[in-house]
Design an enzyme around this catalytic site. Sequence first.
Site, PDB file in Angstrom:
ATOM      1  N   HIS A  12      -4.659   1.912   7.432  1.00 31.54           N
ATOM      2  CA  HIS A  12      -3.274   2.404   7.524  1.00 31.54           C
ATOM      3  C   HIS A  12      -3.028   3.516   6.485  1.00 31.54           C
ATOM      4  O   HIS A  12      -2.488   4.573   6.806  1.00 31.54           O
ATOM      5  CB  HIS A  12      -2.323   1.216   7.300  1.00 31.54           C
ATOM      6  CG  HIS A  12      -0.866   1.560   7.268  1.00 31.54           C
ATOM      7  ND1 HIS A  12       0.039   1.062   8.183  1.00 31.54           N
ATOM      8  CD2 HIS A  12      -0.134   2.337   6.413  1.00 31.54           C
ATOM      9  CE1 HIS A  12       1.241   1.539   7.906  1.00 31.54           C
ATOM     10  NE2 HIS A  12       1.167   2.302   6.825  1.00 31.54           N
ATOM     11  N   GLU A  13      -3.455   3.265   5.241  1.00 31.73           N
ATOM     12  CA  GLU A  13      -3.211   4.256   4.179  1.00 31.73           C
ATOM     13  C   GLU A  13      -4.066   5.497   4.377  1.00 31.73           C
ATOM     14  O   GLU A  13      -3.618   6.619   4.105  1.00 31.73           O
ATOM     15  CB  GLU A  13      -3.463   3.646   2.793  1.00 31.73           C
ATOM     16  CG  GLU A  13      -2.611   2.422   2.445  1.00 31.73           C
ATOM     17  CD  GLU A  13      -1.124   2.611   2.671  1.00 31.73           C
ATOM     18  OE1 GLU A  13      -0.622   3.744   2.578  1.00 31.73           O
ATOM     19  OE2 GLU A  13      -0.443   1.602   2.966  1.00 31.73           O
ATOM     20  N   GLY A  23       0.831  -1.195   0.000  1.00 36.59           N
ATOM     21  CA  GLY A  23       0.000   0.000   0.000  1.00 36.59           C
ATOM     22  C   GLY A  23       0.870   1.250   0.000  1.00 36.59           C
ATOM     23  O   GLY A  23       1.999   1.236   0.491  1.00 36.59           O
ATOM     24  N   GLN A  66       2.982   9.887   1.102  1.00 36.95           N
ATOM     25  CA  GLN A  66       4.312   9.284   1.239  1.00 36.95           C
ATOM     26  C   GLN A  66       5.252   9.651   0.095  1.00 36.95           C
ATOM     27  O   GLN A  66       6.461   9.479   0.213  1.00 36.95           O
ATOM     28  CB  GLN A  66       4.198   7.763   1.332  1.00 36.95           C
ATOM     29  CG  GLN A  66       3.517   7.278   2.615  1.00 36.95           C
ATOM     30  CD  GLN A  66       3.339   5.788   2.594  1.00 36.95           C
ATOM     31  OE1 GLN A  66       2.352   5.290   2.069  1.00 36.95           O
ATOM     32  NE2 GLN A  66       4.296   5.059   3.133  1.00 36.95           N
ATOM     33  N   HIS A 110      -2.436   7.887   6.645  1.00 36.97           N
ATOM     34  CA  HIS A 110      -1.398   8.712   6.009  1.00 36.97           C
ATOM     35  C   HIS A 110      -2.003  10.009   5.465  1.00 36.97           C
ATOM     36  O   HIS A 110      -1.378  11.070   5.546  1.00 36.97           O
ATOM     37  CB  HIS A 110      -0.742   7.958   4.845  1.00 36.97           C
ATOM     38  CG  HIS A 110       0.358   7.015   5.259  1.00 36.97           C
ATOM     39  ND1 HIS A 110       1.481   7.433   5.933  1.00 36.97           N
ATOM     40  CD2 HIS A 110       0.505   5.679   5.064  1.00 36.97           C
ATOM     41  CE1 HIS A 110       2.279   6.387   6.138  1.00 36.97           C
ATOM     42  NE2 HIS A 110       1.708   5.308   5.635  1.00 36.97           N
ATOM     43  N   CYS A 149       5.627  -0.194   7.171  1.00 41.09           N
ATOM     44  CA  CYS A 149       5.298   0.965   6.341  1.00 41.09           C
ATOM     45  C   CYS A 149       6.528   1.315   5.514  1.00 41.09           C
ATOM     46  O   CYS A 149       7.639   1.314   6.036  1.00 41.09           O
ATOM     47  CB  CYS A 149       4.916   2.133   7.246  1.00 41.09           C
ATOM     48  SG  CYS A 149       4.547   3.644   6.353  1.00 41.09           S
ATOM     49  N   LEU A 150       6.314   1.624   4.230  1.00 42.22           N
ATOM     50  CA  LEU A 150       7.449   1.966   3.367  1.00 42.22           C
ATOM     51  C   LEU A 150       8.158   3.232   3.842  1.00 42.22           C
ATOM     52  O   LEU A 150       9.318   3.452   3.513  1.00 42.22           O
ATOM     53  CB  LEU A 150       6.985   2.120   1.918  1.00 42.22           C
ATOM     54  CG  LEU A 150       6.493   0.821   1.257  1.00 42.22           C
ATOM     55  CD1 LEU A 150       5.966   1.100  -0.135  1.00 42.22           C
ATOM     56  CD2 LEU A 150       7.598  -0.219   1.229  1.00 42.22           C
TER      57      LEU A 150
HETATM   58 NI    NI Z   1       2.476   3.377   5.613  1.00 40.15          NI
END
Ligand code: NI
Length: 167
Positions: free
Chosen positions: A133-134, A46, A51, A137, A91-92
């Site tokens: 989660h996304e 995701g 991000q 963000h 998370c990236l």
């Molecule tokens: Ni994330």
Amino acid sequence: MALLPILRYPDPRLHTKAAPVAQVDDSVRQLAADMAETMYAAPGIGLAATQVDRHLRLIVIDVSEDKSQLLTLINPSLLEKSGECEGEEGCLSVPGIYETVKRASQVRVRALGLDGQPFELDANDLLAVCIQHEMDHLEGKVFVEYLSRLKRERIKSKLVKQARETF
Ligand code: NI
């Protein structure tokens, strides 16, 4: 298509609240395609526009094993949530860190697709967690903010140290 640089925690830009997409046009579709390519290359399941330092309400997700179920959510809103689950999240933007977070186990979400048309989606388990989660963000929230202050500070100094060693 292009790979986009991913912001890393504790970059303050990750705490920006994203603005709604006014119109689903070619520039938005291009951004979504670049985000999907970036997510797959990472690899991740995701990615939110926040991000990649584009502060629009746009997320891409693919929780399938074979990368065959790309989901693009534009201006997503949570209609319902129920149940509870606890799982390890990563998370990236927080590379190498995996921590347990409590989330709703089922969600119903409304969003616009790449064609600009609204649709609703019921999700559970991993997909439901990923959507939550996304969507966090887009509100400027990173999953480590669910952890204790002490844990968060440890993660922060670890990542700052890592970033320093990279250069
Ligand atoms: Ni994330």
